[in-house]
Scaffold this active site. Structure first.
Site, PDB file in Angstrom:
ATOM      1  N   ASP A 106       7.774  -2.285   3.464  1.00  0.00           N
ATOM      2  CA  ASP A 106       7.086  -2.488   2.193  1.00  0.00           C
ATOM      3  C   ASP A 106       8.062  -2.244   1.039  1.00  0.00           C
ATOM      4  OD1 ASP A 106       4.765  -2.722   3.678  1.00  0.00           O
ATOM      5  OD2 ASP A 106       4.219  -0.613   3.405  1.00  0.00           O
TER       6      ASP A 106
HETATM    7  N1  URA Z   1       4.398   0.887   7.887  1.00  0.00           N
HETATM    8  C1  URA Z   1       4.088   0.829   6.578  1.00  0.00           C
HETATM    9  O1  URA Z   1       2.986   1.202   6.195  1.00  0.00           O
HETATM   10  N2  URA Z   1       5.005   0.377   5.728  1.00  0.00           N
HETATM   11  C2  URA Z   1       6.233  -0.017   6.093  1.00  0.00           C
HETATM   12  O2  URA Z   1       7.024  -0.418   5.250  1.00  0.00           O
HETATM   13  C3  URA Z   1       6.550   0.042   7.465  1.00  0.00           C
HETATM   14  C4  URA Z   1       5.625   0.497   8.337  1.00  0.00           C
END
Ligand code: URA
Length: 240
Positions: A106
Protein backbone atom coordinates in the site's frame (compact mmCIF):
# COMPACT_ATOMS: atom_id res chain seq x y z
CA UNK A 1 30.01 -17.54 -18.47
CA UNK A 2 33.11 -17.18 -16.28
CA UNK A 3 34.61 -13.96 -14.91
CA UNK A 4 36.16 -11.65 -17.51
CA UNK A 5 37.97 -8.34 -17.68
CA UNK A 6 35.57 -5.43 -17.82
CA UNK A 7 37.28 -3.76 -20.82
CA UNK A 8 37.30 -7.00 -22.81
CA UNK A 9 33.62 -7.69 -22.22
CA UNK A 10 32.47 -4.16 -23.06
CA UNK A 11 34.74 -4.03 -26.11
CA UNK A 12 33.24 -7.29 -27.45
CA UNK A 13 29.66 -6.45 -26.50
CA UNK A 14 29.63 -2.86 -27.75
CA UNK A 15 31.98 -3.22 -30.72
CA UNK A 16 34.62 -0.87 -29.28
CA UNK A 17 38.39 -1.11 -29.02
CA UNK A 18 39.90 -1.75 -25.58
CA UNK A 19 41.56 1.67 -25.83
CA UNK A 20 38.15 3.31 -26.34
CA UNK A 21 36.74 1.42 -23.35
CA UNK A 22 39.70 2.53 -21.18
CA UNK A 23 39.03 6.15 -22.20
CA UNK A 24 35.34 5.76 -21.30
CA UNK A 25 36.24 4.31 -17.91
CA UNK A 26 38.71 7.12 -17.26
CA UNK A 27 35.99 9.65 -18.12
CA UNK A 28 33.61 8.06 -15.56
CA UNK A 29 31.16 6.90 -18.23
CA UNK A 30 31.04 3.24 -17.15
CA UNK A 31 29.05 1.83 -14.20
CA UNK A 32 28.93 -1.69 -12.81
CA UNK A 33 25.80 -2.49 -10.82
CA UNK A 34 24.98 1.19 -10.54
CA UNK A 35 28.47 2.31 -9.34
CA UNK A 36 30.91 4.29 -11.48
CA UNK A 37 34.12 2.25 -11.95
CA UNK A 38 37.70 3.44 -12.41
CA UNK A 39 39.55 0.22 -13.23
CA UNK A 40 39.08 -1.01 -16.79
CA UNK A 41 40.86 -4.27 -15.92
CA UNK A 42 38.54 -5.25 -13.06
CA UNK A 43 36.95 -8.69 -13.15
CA UNK A 44 33.24 -8.87 -13.77
CA UNK A 45 30.77 -11.72 -14.00
CA UNK A 46 28.73 -11.13 -17.16
CA UNK A 47 26.03 -13.51 -15.88
CA UNK A 48 25.20 -11.44 -12.84
CA UNK A 49 26.75 -7.96 -13.22
CA UNK A 50 24.90 -5.16 -14.96
CA UNK A 51 27.12 -2.81 -16.94
CA UNK A 52 26.18 0.59 -18.08
CA UNK A 53 27.88 2.81 -20.66
CA UNK A 54 26.57 6.37 -20.97
CA UNK A 55 23.32 5.35 -19.31
CA UNK A 56 22.66 2.35 -21.57
CA UNK A 57 22.50 -1.02 -19.82
CA UNK A 58 24.40 -4.11 -21.00
CA UNK A 59 24.08 -7.49 -19.34
CA UNK A 60 24.20 -11.17 -20.24
CA UNK A 61 21.53 -11.78 -17.61
CA UNK A 62 18.20 -12.55 -19.16
CA UNK A 63 16.31 -10.91 -16.31
CA UNK A 64 16.92 -8.38 -13.61
CA UNK A 65 15.97 -8.56 -9.89
CA UNK A 66 16.09 -5.45 -7.71
CA UNK A 67 15.48 -5.03 -3.98
CA UNK A 68 13.85 -1.68 -3.21
CA UNK A 69 13.27 -0.14 0.22
CA UNK A 70 9.90 1.43 -0.54
CA UNK A 71 9.32 4.62 1.39
CA UNK A 72 5.89 5.75 2.58
CA UNK A 73 3.89 7.80 0.10
CA UNK A 74 5.00 5.99 -3.06
CA UNK A 75 2.62 3.75 -5.03
CA UNK A 76 3.51 0.18 -6.01
CA UNK A 77 2.52 0.57 -9.64
CA UNK A 78 4.50 0.66 -12.85
CA UNK A 79 2.85 3.90 -13.92
CA UNK A 80 0.66 6.54 -12.33
CA UNK A 81 -0.54 9.82 -13.83
CA UNK A 82 -0.11 11.90 -10.71
CA UNK A 83 1.75 9.98 -8.02
CA UNK A 84 5.34 8.86 -7.65
CA UNK A 85 5.75 5.13 -8.30
CA UNK A 86 8.29 2.54 -7.19
CA UNK A 87 9.73 2.57 -10.74
CA UNK A 88 10.48 6.28 -10.40
CA UNK A 89 12.96 5.31 -7.67
CA UNK A 90 15.09 3.07 -9.93
CA UNK A 91 18.26 4.86 -11.10
CA UNK A 92 18.91 4.91 -14.86
CA UNK A 93 21.72 2.31 -14.88
CA UNK A 94 19.40 -0.30 -13.35
CA UNK A 95 16.26 0.63 -15.25
CA UNK A 96 14.92 -1.74 -17.86
CA UNK A 97 11.85 -1.83 -20.03
CA UNK A 98 9.35 -4.32 -18.63
CA UNK A 99 10.32 -3.80 -14.98
CA UNK A 100 7.40 -4.12 -12.54
CA UNK A 101 6.83 -4.62 -8.79
CA UNK A 102 6.34 -8.31 -7.93
CA UNK A 103 3.58 -7.88 -5.36
CA UNK A 104 2.24 -4.60 -4.12
CA UNK A 105 2.56 -2.66 -0.92
CA UNK A 106 0.00 0.00 0.00
CA UNK A 107 1.00 3.63 -0.41
CA UNK A 108 1.23 3.91 3.40
CA UNK A 109 3.27 0.69 3.85
CA UNK A 110 7.06 0.78 3.68
CA UNK A 111 9.64 -1.95 3.17
CA UNK A 112 10.81 -4.65 0.80
CA UNK A 113 9.55 -4.53 -2.78
CA UNK A 114 11.03 -6.78 -5.44
CA UNK A 115 11.23 -5.22 -8.89
CA UNK A 116 11.82 -7.53 -11.82
CA UNK A 117 11.11 -8.09 -15.50
CA UNK A 118 10.74 -11.85 -14.92
CA UNK A 119 7.03 -12.66 -14.96
CA UNK A 120 7.52 -16.38 -14.27
CA UNK A 121 9.61 -15.72 -11.17
CA UNK A 122 7.10 -13.15 -9.92
CA UNK A 123 4.26 -15.62 -10.39
CA UNK A 124 6.22 -18.33 -8.60
CA UNK A 125 6.91 -16.24 -5.50
CA UNK A 126 3.45 -14.68 -5.33
CA UNK A 127 1.27 -17.74 -5.87
CA UNK A 128 -0.12 -18.86 -2.47
CA UNK A 129 0.25 -22.46 -3.72
CA UNK A 130 4.01 -22.16 -3.38
CA UNK A 131 3.79 -21.13 0.30
CA UNK A 132 6.41 -18.39 0.05
CA UNK A 133 5.94 -16.25 3.12
CA UNK A 134 6.02 -12.45 3.14
CA UNK A 135 6.88 -11.11 6.59
CA UNK A 136 5.44 -7.87 7.97
CA UNK A 137 6.02 -5.90 11.14
CA UNK A 138 2.98 -3.97 12.34
CA UNK A 139 2.56 -1.43 15.09
CA UNK A 140 -1.04 -1.68 16.28
CA UNK A 141 -3.17 0.67 18.33
CA UNK A 142 -4.26 -1.94 20.95
CA UNK A 143 -2.38 -4.83 22.59
CA UNK A 144 -2.99 -8.02 20.58
CA UNK A 145 -5.24 -10.31 22.67
CA UNK A 146 -3.92 -13.84 23.25
CA UNK A 147 -7.03 -15.27 21.56
CA UNK A 148 -6.28 -13.29 18.38
CA UNK A 149 -3.10 -15.33 17.87
CA UNK A 150 -5.14 -18.49 17.43
CA UNK A 151 -7.83 -16.77 15.38
CA UNK A 152 -5.29 -15.47 12.88
CA UNK A 153 -3.28 -18.69 12.89
CA UNK A 154 -6.39 -20.66 11.99
CA UNK A 155 -7.14 -18.42 8.98
CA UNK A 156 -9.92 -15.92 9.48
CA UNK A 157 -12.87 -14.99 7.32
CA UNK A 158 -13.19 -11.24 6.89
CA UNK A 159 -16.52 -9.42 7.21
CA UNK A 160 -16.96 -9.32 3.41
CA UNK A 161 -16.64 -13.13 3.29
CA UNK A 162 -12.99 -13.23 2.15
CA UNK A 163 -11.42 -16.41 3.55
CA UNK A 164 -7.77 -16.06 4.46
CA UNK A 165 -5.13 -18.76 4.73
CA UNK A 166 -3.52 -19.40 8.12
CA UNK A 167 -0.97 -16.76 9.16
CA UNK A 168 2.01 -17.08 11.49
CA UNK A 169 1.76 -14.37 14.15
CA UNK A 170 4.28 -13.48 16.83
CA UNK A 171 4.04 -10.78 19.47
CA UNK A 172 7.36 -8.89 19.51
CA UNK A 173 7.08 -6.47 22.42
CA UNK A 174 5.92 -6.63 26.02
CA UNK A 175 3.13 -4.12 25.39
CA UNK A 176 1.86 -6.51 22.64
CA UNK A 177 1.57 -3.62 20.20
CA UNK A 178 4.31 -4.72 17.82
CA UNK A 179 3.55 -7.91 15.95
CA UNK A 180 5.23 -9.92 13.22
CA UNK A 181 2.93 -11.58 10.70
CA UNK A 182 3.86 -14.02 7.94
CA UNK A 183 1.43 -14.65 5.10
CA UNK A 184 1.62 -16.50 1.79
CA UNK A 185 -1.04 -14.55 -0.08
CA UNK A 186 -1.45 -10.89 -0.98
CA UNK A 187 -5.08 -9.87 -0.78
CA UNK A 188 -6.07 -6.19 -0.83
CA UNK A 189 -5.00 -4.48 2.45
CA UNK A 190 -4.68 -7.97 3.89
CA UNK A 191 -2.66 -7.32 7.06
CA UNK A 192 -4.58 -4.15 7.90
CA UNK A 193 -7.90 -5.96 7.48
CA UNK A 194 -6.74 -9.01 9.48
CA UNK A 195 -5.64 -6.90 12.42
CA UNK A 196 -8.71 -4.65 12.27
CA UNK A 197 -10.84 -7.81 12.35
CA UNK A 198 -9.36 -8.74 15.75
CA UNK A 199 -9.83 -5.21 17.09
CA UNK A 200 -6.24 -3.98 16.59
CA UNK A 201 -6.06 -1.37 13.79
CA UNK A 202 -2.63 -0.92 12.22
CA UNK A 203 -0.74 2.30 12.85
CA UNK A 204 2.38 1.53 10.82
CA UNK A 205 3.23 -1.39 8.58
CA UNK A 206 6.46 -2.50 6.96
CA UNK A 207 7.45 -5.57 4.95
CA UNK A 208 10.73 -6.97 6.27
CA UNK A 209 11.22 -10.22 4.30
CA UNK A 210 10.21 -12.00 1.15
CA UNK A 211 10.73 -15.73 1.69
CA UNK A 212 13.97 -16.15 3.63
CA UNK A 213 15.46 -12.91 2.29
CA UNK A 214 15.49 -9.88 4.59
CA UNK A 215 15.39 -6.29 3.41
CA UNK A 216 19.01 -5.10 3.42
CA UNK A 217 19.35 -2.76 6.45
CA UNK A 218 21.93 -0.74 4.50
CA UNK A 219 19.23 0.40 2.06
CA UNK A 220 17.65 3.68 3.13
CA UNK A 221 14.00 4.33 2.22
CA UNK A 222 13.94 5.08 -1.52
CA UNK A 223 17.17 3.19 -2.26
CA UNK A 224 17.50 0.00 -4.28
CA UNK A 225 20.14 -2.42 -5.49
CA UNK A 226 20.49 -5.57 -7.57
CA UNK A 227 20.03 -8.94 -5.92
CA UNK A 228 22.79 -11.52 -6.08
CA UNK A 229 21.90 -14.95 -7.46
CA UNK A 230 22.03 -16.39 -3.90
CA UNK A 231 19.68 -13.69 -2.61
CA UNK A 232 17.25 -14.35 -5.44
CA UNK A 233 17.15 -18.02 -4.48
CA UNK A 234 16.59 -17.12 -0.81
CA UNK A 235 13.28 -15.50 -1.78
CA UNK A 236 12.00 -18.92 -2.80
CA UNK A 237 13.04 -20.49 0.51
CA UNK A 238 11.12 -20.77 3.76
CA UNK A 239 11.69 -18.02 6.29
CA UNK A 240 12.71 -18.85 9.87
N1 URA B 1 -1.13 -5.89 3.87
C1 URA B 1 -1.58 -4.62 3.92
O1 URA B 1 -2.58 -4.35 4.57
N2 URA B 1 -0.90 -3.69 3.26
C2 URA B 1 0.21 -3.94 2.55
O2 URA B 1 0.79 -3.02 1.97
C3 URA B 1 0.67 -5.27 2.51
C4 URA B 1 -0.01 -6.22 3.17
Amino acid sequence: MSAQRLDKWIANTCGLSRKEVKDFVRAGRVCVNGETVHNAGMQIDPDSDVLCLDGKTYTAQQHIYIMLHKPLGVVSASRDRTQKTVLDLVPAPLFRKGLFPAGRLDKDTSGFVLLTDDGDFAHRILSPKNHIQKTYLALISEPLPEAALETLAAGITLRDGTKLLPAEVRVCTQDRRTVQIKICEGKYHQIRRMLAAVGCPVQTLTRTHMGALALDPALQPGECRLLTETEKEKITQRSN
